[in-house]
Write a protein that holds these residues in place. Structure first.
Motif, PDB file in Angstrom:
ATOM      1  N   TRP A 180     -85.342 -18.837  48.459  1.00 45.37           N
ATOM      2  CA  TRP A 180     -85.238 -18.249  49.795  1.00 45.37           C
ATOM      3  C   TRP A 180     -85.859 -19.210  50.801  1.00 45.37           C
ATOM      4  CZ3 TRP A 180     -82.649 -13.790  50.904  1.00 45.37           C
ATOM      5  CH2 TRP A 180     -82.318 -12.955  49.829  1.00 45.37           C
ATOM      6  N   THR A 181     -85.088 -19.499  51.865  1.00 46.67           N
ATOM      7  CA  THR A 181     -85.535 -20.447  52.884  1.00 46.67           C
ATOM      8  C   THR A 181     -85.417 -19.802  54.255  1.00 46.67           C
ATOM      9  OG1 THR A 181     -84.702 -22.280  51.542  1.00 46.67           O
ATOM     10  CG2 THR A 181     -85.184 -22.752  53.869  1.00 46.67           C
ATOM     11  N   ASN A 182     -86.396 -20.054  55.104  1.00 46.96           N
ATOM     12  CA  ASN A 182     -86.333 -19.564  56.487  1.00 46.96           C
ATOM     13  C   ASN A 182     -85.406 -20.480  57.280  1.00 46.96           C
ATOM     14  OD1 ASN A 182     -86.740 -18.497  59.002  1.00 46.96           O
ATOM     15  ND2 ASN A 182     -88.962 -18.716  59.005  1.00 46.96           N
ATOM     16  N   VAL A 183     -84.263 -19.948  57.750  1.00 47.09           N
ATOM     17  CA  VAL A 183     -83.281 -20.772  58.451  1.00 47.09           C
ATOM     18  C   VAL A 183     -83.235 -20.488  59.954  1.00 47.09           C
ATOM     19  CG1 VAL A 183     -81.834 -21.146  56.435  1.00 47.09           C
ATOM     20  CG2 VAL A 183     -81.429 -19.137  57.881  1.00 47.09           C
ATOM     21  N   LEU A 184     -83.952 -19.444  60.411  1.00 46.64           N
ATOM     22  CA  LEU A 184     -83.959 -19.125  61.842  1.00 46.64           C
ATOM     23  C   LEU A 184     -85.217 -18.340  62.178  1.00 46.64           C
ATOM     24  CD1 LEU A 184     -82.503 -18.970  64.623  1.00 46.64           C
ATOM     25  CD2 LEU A 184     -81.442 -16.842  63.811  1.00 46.64           C
ATOM     26  N   THR A 185     -85.955 -18.810  63.174  1.00 47.80           N
ATOM     27  CA  THR A 185     -87.126 -18.106  63.699  1.00 47.80           C
ATOM     28  C   THR A 185     -86.892 -17.844  65.171  1.00 47.80           C
ATOM     29  OG1 THR A 185     -88.591 -19.217  62.118  1.00 47.80           O
ATOM     30  CG2 THR A 185     -89.621 -18.184  64.040  1.00 47.80           C
TER      31      THR A 185
ATOM     32  N   ALA B 242     -93.167 -17.196  54.660  1.00 49.77           N
ATOM     33  CA  ALA B 242     -93.987 -16.300  55.465  1.00 49.77           C
ATOM     34  C   ALA B 242     -93.119 -15.325  56.241  1.00 49.77           C
ATOM     35  CB  ALA B 242     -94.863 -17.104  56.419  1.00 49.77           C
ATOM     36  N   GLY B 243     -93.580 -14.098  56.370  1.00 46.46           N
ATOM     37  CA  GLY B 243     -92.844 -13.078  57.099  1.00 46.46           C
ATOM     38  C   GLY B 243     -93.508 -11.733  56.917  1.00 46.46           C
ATOM     39  N   ALA B 244     -92.951 -10.723  57.564  1.00 46.82           N
ATOM     40  CA  ALA B 244     -93.529  -9.390  57.468  1.00 46.82           C
ATOM     41  C   ALA B 244     -92.444  -8.415  57.015  1.00 46.82           C
ATOM     42  CB  ALA B 244     -94.143  -8.985  58.805  1.00 46.82           C
ATOM     43  N   ASN B 245     -92.064  -7.459  57.891  1.00 45.80           N
ATOM     44  CA  ASN B 245     -91.049  -6.479  57.506  1.00 45.80           C
ATOM     45  C   ASN B 245     -89.718  -7.151  57.203  1.00 45.80           C
ATOM     46  OD1 ASN B 245     -92.565  -4.084  57.750  1.00 45.80           O
ATOM     47  ND2 ASN B 245     -92.376  -4.158  59.959  1.00 45.80           N
ATOM     48  N   ARG B 246     -89.101  -6.730  56.104  1.00 44.60           N
ATOM     49  CA  ARG B 246     -87.740  -7.148  55.790  1.00 44.60           C
ATOM     50  C   ARG B 246     -86.849  -5.953  56.083  1.00 44.60           C
ATOM     51  NH1 ARG B 246     -88.638 -11.492  56.099  1.00 44.60           N
ATOM     52  NH2 ARG B 246     -86.572 -11.449  57.017  1.00 44.60           N
ATOM     53  N   TYR B 247     -85.918  -6.114  57.013  1.00 44.39           N
ATOM     54  CA  TYR B 247     -85.111  -4.983  57.456  1.00 44.39           C
ATOM     55  C   TYR B 247     -83.805  -4.839  56.683  1.00 44.39           C
ATOM     56  CZ  TYR B 247     -88.351  -4.791  61.386  1.00 44.39           C
ATOM     57  OH  TYR B 247     -89.491  -4.690  62.152  1.00 44.39           O
ATOM     58  N   THR B 248     -83.079  -5.917  56.510  1.00 46.85           N
ATOM     59  CA  THR B 248     -81.785  -5.828  55.834  1.00 46.85           C
ATOM     60  C   THR B 248     -81.547  -7.041  54.950  1.00 46.85           C
ATOM     61  OG1 THR B 248     -80.637  -6.892  57.682  1.00 46.85           O
ATOM     62  CG2 THR B 248     -80.711  -4.480  57.686  1.00 46.85           C
TER      63      THR B 248
ATOM     64  N   TYR C 134     -95.668 -10.344  64.656  1.00 43.15           N
ATOM     65  CA  TYR C 134     -95.597  -9.349  65.716  1.00 43.15           C
ATOM     66  C   TYR C 134     -94.650  -9.805  66.823  1.00 43.15           C
ATOM     67  CZ  TYR C 134     -96.985  -6.171  69.441  1.00 43.15           C
ATOM     68  OH  TYR C 134     -96.974  -5.239  70.453  1.00 43.15           O
ATOM     69  N   GLN C 135     -93.589  -9.036  67.064  1.00 42.29           N
ATOM     70  CA  GLN C 135     -92.586  -9.290  68.100  1.00 42.29           C
ATOM     71  C   GLN C 135     -91.889 -10.640  67.939  1.00 42.29           C
ATOM     72  OE1 GLN C 135     -93.912  -8.445  72.088  1.00 42.29           O
ATOM     73  NE2 GLN C 135     -94.868  -6.508  71.503  1.00 42.29           N
ATOM     74  N   SER C 136     -91.746 -11.078  66.704  1.00 45.99           N
ATOM     75  CA  SER C 136     -90.956 -12.277  66.426  1.00 45.99           C
ATOM     76  C   SER C 136     -90.167 -12.035  65.142  1.00 45.99           C
ATOM     77  CB  SER C 136     -91.847 -13.513  66.280  1.00 45.99           C
ATOM     78  OG  SER C 136     -92.705 -13.383  65.164  1.00 45.99           O
ATOM     79  N   GLY C 137     -89.088 -12.778  64.967  1.00 45.21           N
ATOM     80  CA  GLY C 137     -88.224 -12.525  63.829  1.00 45.21           C
ATOM     81  C   GLY C 137     -87.881 -13.772  63.046  1.00 45.21           C
ATOM     82  N   ASN C 138     -87.313 -13.550  61.848  1.00 42.02           N
ATOM     83  CA  ASN C 138     -86.812 -14.674  61.060  1.00 42.02           C
ATOM     84  C   ASN C 138     -85.639 -14.232  60.206  1.00 42.02           C
ATOM     85  OD1 ASN C 138     -87.969 -13.274  58.914  1.00 42.02           O
ATOM     86  ND2 ASN C 138     -89.406 -14.883  58.354  1.00 42.02           N
ATOM     87  N   LEU C 139     -84.876 -15.213  59.761  1.00 44.39           N
ATOM     88  CA  LEU C 139     -83.735 -14.992  58.887  1.00 44.39           C
ATOM     89  C   LEU C 139     -83.922 -15.851  57.650  1.00 44.39           C
ATOM     90  CD1 LEU C 139     -80.888 -13.660  58.572  1.00 44.39           C
ATOM     91  CD2 LEU C 139     -79.944 -15.817  59.454  1.00 44.39           C
TER      92      LEU C 139
END
Length: 360
Positions: free
Chosen positions: A125-130, A89-95, A112-117
């Motif tokens: 692909w795994t979410n390792v930081l929220t 799950a996620g939204a904009n991918r920046y880099t 909204y106003q939160s991030g992930n790596l």
């Protein structure tokens, strides 16, 4: 009267003629230019116009390239075709970024106003930081340390999981954003962002560096801590010589979004309106790619022999691939000597390199 062959050789008159140095064109060193081709992903990501995004890519090799920079788009190119990457799950991918032999990371927006790596291990692909604020960029150190910047935040993972390091900046949404990060070890990391701010991390604490400008730094790259570049809006390019930051001649009122240092006094920057320029230590030279689209991140897996430059149109994110062209360098070879032996029975011609003459 017969004369033996031995007597002919002994009675010969040898005349040594030293020929001029021979030369050969040899291709080496830094490429003088690149042959360019457009590689399009051919997709229309969700979210409409992506031209306001910062197109990003990372080339793990010449046939393994990762591309992002729009709403939930994350693609992989195998040298021939693109494949859409399945994401948590996620939204904009920046880099998207990484380092040779390392995992690959994509920083972005969780919601909204939160991030992930996101981390890619070659298969998944795994979410390792929220985080509570958005994340914008990642640096992977040679020893495997991973560093991430966001809304006034800086996170590190040196093998025991991610933890936050105090930057002294506001972590409020879109206030003191850190957009760029690079480094040379886990104990020497640079980050840049809003308000002309560049910070340096020494493995323990963070110090603020004086740039003297009020730009938003978007990208940073260097070959060493004494050959480092940072680019941002208003055509601003800053250079760090290990002691002080100085501003290079401006490229005009244009946003700059990508930078790649190829060596001392050799750096490429990219930006709006299809801008690609190369600095030689004295002046800029623009490179015409035949586009007015926004150009973003620059990546090379082989020290500049192959360049990949991300590009955003109003409907997709794509990239330009540049294959190196080397200016021929005239390299003198050892001179050759022609020995002409004149005898009663004829002429004998021998070619030998100079070092062989003494042994003939």
């Amino acid at each position: 009267m017969r004369i033996s062959t031995l007597r002919i050789v002994r009675s010969a008159v040898a005349i040594a003629v030293l020929a001029g140095p021979m030369s050969a064109a040899r291709a080496d060193g830094t490429p003088s230019s690149w042959n360019w081709q457009l590689v399009s992903a051919g997709f229309s990501p969700d979210g409409g116009n992506v031209n306001s995004s910062l197109p990003s890519l990372f080339a793990a090799s010449t046939s393994d390239v990762y591309l992002t920079g729009c709403y939930r788009c994350l693609f992989r190119w195998n040298g021939t075709t693109f494949s859409s990457q399945t994401q948590p799950a996620g939204a904009n991918r920046y880099t998207v970024s990484g380092a040779p032999g390392s995992a690959i990371y994509s920083a972005g927006q969780q919601g909204y106003q939160s991030g992930n790596l996101l981390q890619f291990n070659g298969t998944t692909w795994t979410n390792v930081l929220t985080t509570g604020g958005e994340l914008f960029n990642t640096y992977v150190a040679p020893d495997g340390g991973v560093f991430v910047v966001g809304d006034g935040t800086f996170y590190r993972n040196t093998g025991i999981g991610f933890n936050s390091v105090n930057t002294g900046l506001s972590t409020a949404f879109n206030t003191d954003r850190l957009l760029a990060v690079t480094g040379f070890s886990s104990n020497d990391v640079f980050m840049g962002g809003y308000n002309g701010r560049i910070l340096r991390y020494d493995g323990t604490s963070i110090t603020s560096m004086n740039t003297g400008v009020n730009a938003a730094f978007v990208a940073m790259d260097g070959t060493s801590a004494s050959n480092l570049f940072a680019v941002g809006n208003n055509g601003i390019v800053m250079f760090f010589n290990g002691t002080t930051w100085t501003q290079l001649p401006s490229l005009g009122n244009v946003g700059l979004f990508g930078v790649k240092a190829l060596g001392p006094n050799d750096v490429l920057v990219s930006g709006e309106n299809g801008l690609l320029a190369r600095w030689n230590g004295v002046s800029w030279t623009t490179i015409n790619l035949g586009t007015t689209n926004r150009l973003g991140a620059i990546s090379t897996p082989d020290a500049g022999k192959t360049l990949f430059i991300a590009e955003a149109t109003y409907t997709d994110v794509r990239f330009r691939l540049g294959s190196a062209v080397f200016a021929p360098t005239t390299v003198p070879e050892p001179a050759t000597t022609v020995l002409v032996a004149l005898g009663l029975a004829g002429v004998m011609v021998v070619r030998a390199r100079r070092r062989g003459v003494g042994s003939v």
